[in-house]
Write a protein that holds these residues in place. Structure first.
Motif, PDB file in Angstrom:
ATOM      1  N   ASP A 163       0.837  -1.212   0.000  1.00 29.35           N
ATOM      2  CA  ASP A 163       0.000   0.000   0.000  1.00 29.35           C
ATOM      3  C   ASP A 163       0.867   1.255   0.000  1.00 29.35           C
ATOM      4  OD1 ASP A 163      -2.216  -1.507   0.042  1.00 29.35           O
ATOM      5  OD2 ASP A 163      -2.690  -1.204   2.173  1.00 29.35           O
ATOM      6  N   LEU A 164       1.873   1.255   0.870  1.00 29.45           N
ATOM      7  CA  LEU A 164       2.705   2.467   0.997  1.00 29.45           C
ATOM      8  C   LEU A 164       3.525   2.725  -0.268  1.00 29.45           C
ATOM      9  CD1 LEU A 164       3.938   2.140   4.704  1.00 29.45           C
ATOM     10  CD2 LEU A 164       2.361   3.849   3.769  1.00 29.45           C
ATOM     11  N   THR A 165       4.075   1.661  -0.850  1.00 28.19           N
ATOM     12  CA  THR A 165       4.861   1.876  -2.066  1.00 28.19           C
ATOM     13  C   THR A 165       3.976   2.443  -3.171  1.00 28.19           C
ATOM     14  OG1 THR A 165       4.613  -0.495  -2.497  1.00 28.19           O
ATOM     15  CG2 THR A 165       6.751   0.232  -1.687  1.00 28.19           C
ATOM     16  N   ARG A 166       2.750   1.935  -3.264  1.00 38.07           N
ATOM     17  CA  ARG A 166       1.823   2.476  -4.285  1.00 38.07           C
ATOM     18  C   ARG A 166       1.498   3.934  -3.988  1.00 38.07           C
ATOM     19  NH1 ARG A 166      -1.302  -2.696  -4.842  1.00 38.07           N
ATOM     20  NH2 ARG A 166      -0.362  -3.653  -6.674  1.00 38.07           N
ATOM     21  N   ARG A 167       1.199   4.201  -2.701  1.00 38.84           N
ATOM     22  CA  ARG A 167       0.773   5.561  -2.338  1.00 38.84           C
ATOM     23  C   ARG A 167       1.875   6.586  -2.629  1.00 38.84           C
ATOM     24  NH1 ARG A 167      -0.644   6.105   3.639  1.00 38.84           N
ATOM     25  NH2 ARG A 167      -1.678   4.167   3.132  1.00 38.84           N
ATOM     26  N   TYR A 168       3.143   6.202  -2.404  1.00 33.64           N
ATOM     27  CA  TYR A 168       4.231   7.166  -2.569  1.00 33.64           C
ATOM     28  C   TYR A 168       4.971   7.020  -3.911  1.00 33.64           C
ATOM     29  CZ  TYR A 168       3.334   8.626   2.177  1.00 33.64           C
ATOM     30  OH  TYR A 168       2.720   9.128   3.301  1.00 33.64           O
ATOM     31  N   GLY A 169       4.415   6.212  -4.801  1.00 27.76           N
ATOM     32  CA  GLY A 169       4.963   6.142  -6.164  1.00 27.76           C
ATOM     33  C   GLY A 169       6.296   5.427  -6.283  1.00 27.76           C
ATOM     34  N   SER A 170       6.582   4.530  -5.334  1.00 27.02           N
ATOM     35  CA  SER A 170       7.827   3.743  -5.418  1.00 27.02           C
ATOM     36  C   SER A 170       7.486   2.345  -5.925  1.00 27.02           C
ATOM     37  CB  SER A 170       8.475   3.617  -4.033  1.00 27.02           C
ATOM     38  OG  SER A 170       8.704   4.890  -3.477  1.00 27.02           O
ATOM     39  N   LEU A 171       8.407   1.775  -6.680  1.00 24.84           N
ATOM     40  CA  LEU A 171       8.193   0.397  -7.135  1.00 24.84           C
ATOM     41  C   LEU A 171       8.551  -0.565  -6.005  1.00 24.84           C
ATOM     42  CD1 LEU A 171       9.803   0.598 -10.690  1.00 24.84           C
ATOM     43  CD2 LEU A 171       7.375   0.737 -10.105  1.00 24.84           C
ATOM     44  N   LEU A 172       8.009  -1.768  -6.089  1.00 28.21           N
ATOM     45  CA  LEU A 172       8.335  -2.807  -5.112  1.00 28.21           C
ATOM     46  C   LEU A 172       9.040  -3.960  -5.831  1.00 28.21           C
ATOM     47  CD1 LEU A 172       8.183  -4.075  -2.293  1.00 28.21           C
ATOM     48  CD2 LEU A 172       5.899  -4.933  -2.894  1.00 28.21           C
ATOM     49  N   ILE A 173      10.269  -4.243  -5.385  1.00 20.63           N
ATOM     50  CA  ILE A 173      11.038  -5.360  -5.955  1.00 20.63           C
ATOM     51  C   ILE A 173      11.139  -6.449  -4.893  1.00 20.63           C
ATOM     52  CG2 ILE A 173      13.213  -6.099  -6.993  1.00 20.63           C
ATOM     53  CD1 ILE A 173      13.829  -3.140  -7.605  1.00 20.63           C
ATOM     54  N   ASN A 174      10.608  -7.631  -5.177  1.00 20.66           N
ATOM     55  CA  ASN A 174      10.781  -8.779  -4.284  1.00 20.66           C
ATOM     56  C   ASN A 174      11.991  -9.581  -4.740  1.00 20.66           C
ATOM     57  OD1 ASN A 174       8.546  -8.209  -2.760  1.00 20.66           O
ATOM     58  ND2 ASN A 174       7.372 -10.017  -3.378  1.00 20.66           N
ATOM     59  N   ASP A 175      12.970  -9.690  -3.871  1.00 15.39           N
ATOM     60  CA  ASP A 175      14.125 -10.546  -4.154  1.00 15.39           C
ATOM     61  C   ASP A 175      13.811 -11.930  -3.589  1.00 15.39           C
ATOM     62  OD1 ASP A 175      16.505 -11.944  -4.197  1.00 15.39           O
ATOM     63  OD2 ASP A 175      17.741 -10.273  -3.501  1.00 15.39           O
ATOM     64  N   GLU A 176      13.547 -12.875  -4.480  1.00 13.74           N
ATOM     65  CA  GLU A 176      13.115 -14.222  -4.077  1.00 13.74           C
ATOM     66  C   GLU A 176      14.258 -15.242  -4.095  1.00 13.74           C
ATOM     67  OE1 GLU A 176      10.381 -15.426  -2.880  1.00 13.74           O
ATOM     68  OE2 GLU A 176       8.632 -14.286  -3.584  1.00 13.74           O
ATOM     69  N   THR A 177      15.481 -14.745  -4.148  1.00 13.67           N
ATOM     70  CA  THR A 177      16.627 -15.655  -4.277  1.00 13.67           C
ATOM     71  C   THR A 177      16.658 -16.722  -3.180  1.00 13.67           C
ATOM     72  OG1 THR A 177      17.859 -13.891  -5.321  1.00 13.67           O
ATOM     73  CG2 THR A 177      19.152 -15.706  -4.435  1.00 13.67           C
ATOM     74  N   HIS A 178      16.442 -16.330  -1.939  1.00  9.76           N
ATOM     75  CA  HIS A 178      16.406 -17.295  -0.836  1.00  9.76           C
ATOM     76  C   HIS A 178      14.980 -17.685  -0.463  1.00  9.76           C
ATOM     77  CE1 HIS A 178      20.619 -16.546   1.171  1.00  9.76           C
ATOM     78  NE2 HIS A 178      20.708 -17.100  -0.028  1.00  9.76           N
ATOM     79  N   THR A 179      14.063 -16.713  -0.555  1.00 10.70           N
ATOM     80  CA  THR A 179      12.681 -16.992  -0.122  1.00 10.70           C
ATOM     81  C   THR A 179      11.940 -17.902  -1.109  1.00 10.70           C
ATOM     82  OG1 THR A 179      12.063 -14.871  -1.105  1.00 10.70           O
ATOM     83  CG2 THR A 179      12.406 -14.901   1.273  1.00 10.70           C
ATOM     84  N   PHE A 180      12.590 -18.223  -2.199  1.00  6.63           N
ATOM     85  CA  PHE A 180      12.119 -19.261  -3.124  1.00  6.63           C
ATOM     86  C   PHE A 180      11.838 -20.547  -2.331  1.00  6.63           C
ATOM     87  CE2 PHE A 180      13.624 -21.813  -7.138  1.00  6.63           C
ATOM     88  CZ  PHE A 180      12.315 -22.030  -7.517  1.00  6.63           C
ATOM     89  N   SER A 181      12.501 -20.706  -1.183  1.00  8.05           N
ATOM     90  CA  SER A 181      12.263 -21.886  -0.334  1.00  8.05           C
ATOM     91  C   SER A 181      10.799 -22.003   0.099  1.00  8.05           C
ATOM     92  CB  SER A 181      13.144 -21.830   0.916  1.00  8.05           C
ATOM     93  OG  SER A 181      12.757 -20.746   1.751  1.00  8.05           O
ATOM     94  N   ALA A 182      10.050 -20.903   0.031  1.00  3.26           N
ATOM     95  CA  ALA A 182       8.656 -20.919   0.505  1.00  3.26           C
ATOM     96  C   ALA A 182       7.726 -21.732  -0.400  1.00  3.26           C
ATOM     97  CB  ALA A 182       8.127 -19.494   0.630  1.00  3.26           C
ATOM     98  N   GLY A 183       8.164 -22.023  -1.618  1.00  3.96           N
ATOM     99  CA  GLY A 183       7.301 -22.790  -2.520  1.00  3.96           C
ATOM    100  C   GLY A 183       7.689 -22.554  -3.965  1.00  3.96           C
ATOM    101  N   PRO A 184       7.005 -23.202  -4.905  1.00  2.00           N
ATOM    102  CA  PRO A 184       7.400 -23.119  -6.318  1.00  2.00           C
ATOM    103  C   PRO A 184       7.436 -21.689  -6.859  1.00  2.00           C
ATOM    104  CG  PRO A 184       5.512 -24.612  -6.008  1.00  2.00           C
ATOM    105  CD  PRO A 184       5.847 -24.065  -4.662  1.00  2.00           C
ATOM    106  N   GLY A 185       6.635 -20.792  -6.289  1.00  2.00           N
ATOM    107  CA  GLY A 185       6.658 -19.381  -6.693  1.00  2.00           C
ATOM    108  C   GLY A 185       7.104 -18.484  -5.538  1.00  2.00           C
ATOM    109  N   GLY A 186       7.921 -19.041  -4.666  1.00  2.00           N
ATOM    110  CA  GLY A 186       8.465 -18.260  -3.557  1.00  2.00           C
ATOM    111  C   GLY A 186       7.372 -17.708  -2.660  1.00  2.00           C
ATOM    112  N   CYS A 187       7.729 -16.681  -1.892  1.00  2.07           N
ATOM    113  CA  CYS A 187       6.727 -16.026  -1.029  1.00  2.07           C
ATOM    114  C   CYS A 187       5.711 -15.276  -1.874  1.00  2.07           C
ATOM    115  CB  CYS A 187       7.405 -15.024  -0.090  1.00  2.07           C
ATOM    116  SG  CYS A 187       8.406 -15.795   1.159  1.00  2.07           S
ATOM    117  N   THR A 188       6.157 -14.804  -3.048  1.00  2.00           N
ATOM    118  CA  THR A 188       5.272 -14.000  -3.893  1.00  2.00           C
ATOM    119  C   THR A 188       3.990 -14.768  -4.197  1.00  2.00           C
ATOM    120  OG1 THR A 188       7.127 -12.777  -4.800  1.00  2.00           O
ATOM    121  CG2 THR A 188       5.130 -12.820  -6.128  1.00  2.00           C
ATOM    122  N   LYS A 189       4.159 -16.028  -4.569  1.00  2.00           N
ATOM    123  CA  LYS A 189       2.993 -16.860  -4.883  1.00  2.00           C
ATOM    124  C   LYS A 189       2.318 -17.338  -3.595  1.00  2.00           C
ATOM    125  CE  LYS A 189       0.715 -19.521  -7.900  1.00  2.00           C
ATOM    126  NZ  LYS A 189       0.042 -19.004  -9.089  1.00  2.00           N
ATOM    127  N   ALA A 190       3.149 -17.819  -2.652  1.00  2.00           N
ATOM    128  CA  ALA A 190       2.584 -18.432  -1.441  1.00  2.00           C
ATOM    129  C   ALA A 190       1.730 -17.429  -0.664  1.00  2.00           C
ATOM    130  CB  ALA A 190       3.715 -18.960  -0.563  1.00  2.00           C
TER     131      ALA A 190
END
Ligand SMILES: Cc1ncc(COP(=O)(O)O)c(C=O)c1O
Length: 453
Positions: free
Chosen positions: A245-272
């Motif tokens: 919400d905050l990144t959208r409100r203030y016009g900043s992009l959001l980059i998820n680095d899934e290099t390690h959090t890929f452990s959360a599942g086939p699509g990392g935390c992003t999908k999970a």
């Protein structure tokens, strides 16, 4: 329960002596390399060892490693996630042999059809459709933040304190003890003080994030959905929604680095966790051990980049590497994603990590230790504080190098490898229940010796 430091020092000395005794060939190889390699190792971080010199690799397959002295190990380190697919998984080996050996060609400056397959698969998994490749996660992050600055016209990158996103200049700063933002200790040859290029806040701290975004100069927030490089720090309920919400409100992009959090599942935390980042970056495991990485752009980000005049995206504009996206790397990614790091594999790996966490917790409870163990899908890590830290600063303050070293050498002397930089255990598709149980047996013995009265 307080740790008796004299006892710890004595046990650590004993284990280091045993390590030297057990590993004469690794010791000799290291001695010999010192005349030819800077620091005596192929890369200076390989000097991060609990026992004074690194074990030398002879062979590795699946979740097992054999060192030069002929000892076998259960490898819970798995190349600090680079080998989460297991060492030399057969489908990847075959794809690499086919591409590089039978058909030939790794670096040809021509695309192969594998690349689009990998882009489609990563898009399906992580929800962002347009992919570009690198050979490391570091480069994926570097190039993603360049694009973010280009399209927002803003200069700064915001990160979480005690994050790690590779050797990227913009991320090497922390929130200091007095709350001020400062360069990370030991930062080597920074081009400018990182506070010029970046802002940093603690993880799980939405008010601080809003305060920093309100300056209006942040191109992108670059973050892991859960911190993994200062122990595992999980997001509190509502935190990641708040970040979005905050990144959208203030016009900043959001980059998820899934290099390690890929452990959360086939699509990392992003999908999970159904996250909606603008850009996803990833590296390490997706190539099954062959250098690979990439960044995926949302349709909107891709359109904004394409709408810009004058960006040099093809030559010397700062995004790209000659060997990036090479035929060998994308063949390895395709085989690994299609046949090794599948949905079924993640389910089994997560079950094993749950077994790991449960066993470690039992030892902690049996001795009333003020420690905690945290899991993120297939990855688990113990930390010498309880409750588990809620941000990087807290987790850093709970660091205990003496205990780290003791447990690492004790385990290594009995056939179990943890990640040198962490007390982290990662499960691969080849890891077994017996592997996890061996860790528990040795871990319980190490703790029992430490706390014996
Ligand atoms: C979250 C994260 N991003 C990026 C990197 C950099 O990866 P590499 O060293 O393979 O470039 C790491 C390395 O540990 C990482 O943990």
């Amino acid at each position: 329960m307080m740790i008796d430091r004299t006892r710890l020092a004595r046990l650590l000395d004993r284990e280091r002596d045993a390590f030297r005794e057990r590993n004469p060939r690794s010791a000799a190889a290291y001695e010999q390399a010192r005349g030819h390699l800077f620091g005596g190792v192929p890369m200076t971080w390989m000097n991060k060892t609990a026992a004074g010199f690194p074990l030398y690799l002879a062979e590795a397959r699946g979740a097992r490693v054999t060192d030069l002295d002929g000892h076998d190990y259960v490898d819970l380190c798995l190349g600090d996630t680079g080998a989460m697919a297991g060492h030399s998984p057969q489908p990847t080996v075959e794809a690499v042999a086919d591409r590089f050996g039978r058909r030939g060609g790794a670096t040809v400056m021509m695309p192969t059809e594998d690349a689009a397959w990998v882009g489609a698969e990563l898009g399906r998994r992580f929800g962002v459709p347009y992919w570009s490749f690198s050979l490391t996660a570091t480069d994926a992050n570097r190039w993603a933040i360049r694009l973010a600055r280009a399209i927002t016209g803003r200069p700064k990158i915001l990160v979480n304190s005690y994050c790690y996103h590779g050797s990227v200049d913009e991320v090497l700063l922390v929130v200091g003890p007095d709350g001020r933002q400062v360069s990370r200790e030991g930062n080597v040859g920074a081009p400018v003080d990182p506070t010029v290029t970046s802002r940093v806040v603690e993880f799980n701290d939405l008010p601080a994030l809003e305060r920093e975004l309100a300056y209006g100069d942040v191109a992108a927030v670059l973050m892991e959905p859960a911190l993994t490089n200062i122990g595992i720090v999980l997001p509190e309920p509502g935190y990641l929604e708040g970040v979005r919400d905050l990144t959208r409100r203030y016009g900043s992009l959001l980059i998820n680095d899934e290099t390690h959090t890929f452990s959360a599942g086939p699509g990392g935390c992003t999908k999970a966790w159904d996250l909606r980042p603008d850009i996803v970056t990833i590296g390490k495991a997706i190539g099954g051990g062959i250098p690979s990485g990439g960044y995926g752009l949302s349709a909107e980000v891709a359109a904004r980049v394409e709408a810009m005049d004058g960006l040099d995206l093809v030559d010397m504009g700062g995004v790209g590497g000659t060997l990036a996206g090479n035929a060998l790397s994308v063949a390895a990614m395709r085989a690994t994603l299609e046949h090794v790091l599948t949905g079924d594999a993640f389910a089994a790996m997560t079950e094993l990590a749950t077994r790991f966490t449960k066993g470690v917790q039992e030892v902690i409870d049996a001795h009333g230790l003020p420690w905690s163990v945290t899991r993120l899908g297939a990855r688990a890590e113990y930390r010498f504080t309880r409750p588990a830290p809620r941000n990087g600063g807290e987790s850093n303050a709970a660091g205990d190098p003496g205990l780290d070293d003791y447990l690492h050498v004790y385990l290594a002397n009995r056939g179990v490898l943890l990640t040198p930089f962490h007390n982290m255990a990662l499960m691969s598709p080849a890891t077994t229940e017996a592997d996890v149980d061996l860790h528990h047996e040795v871990f319980a013995a190490a703790v029992a010796e430490l706390v014996a009265s």
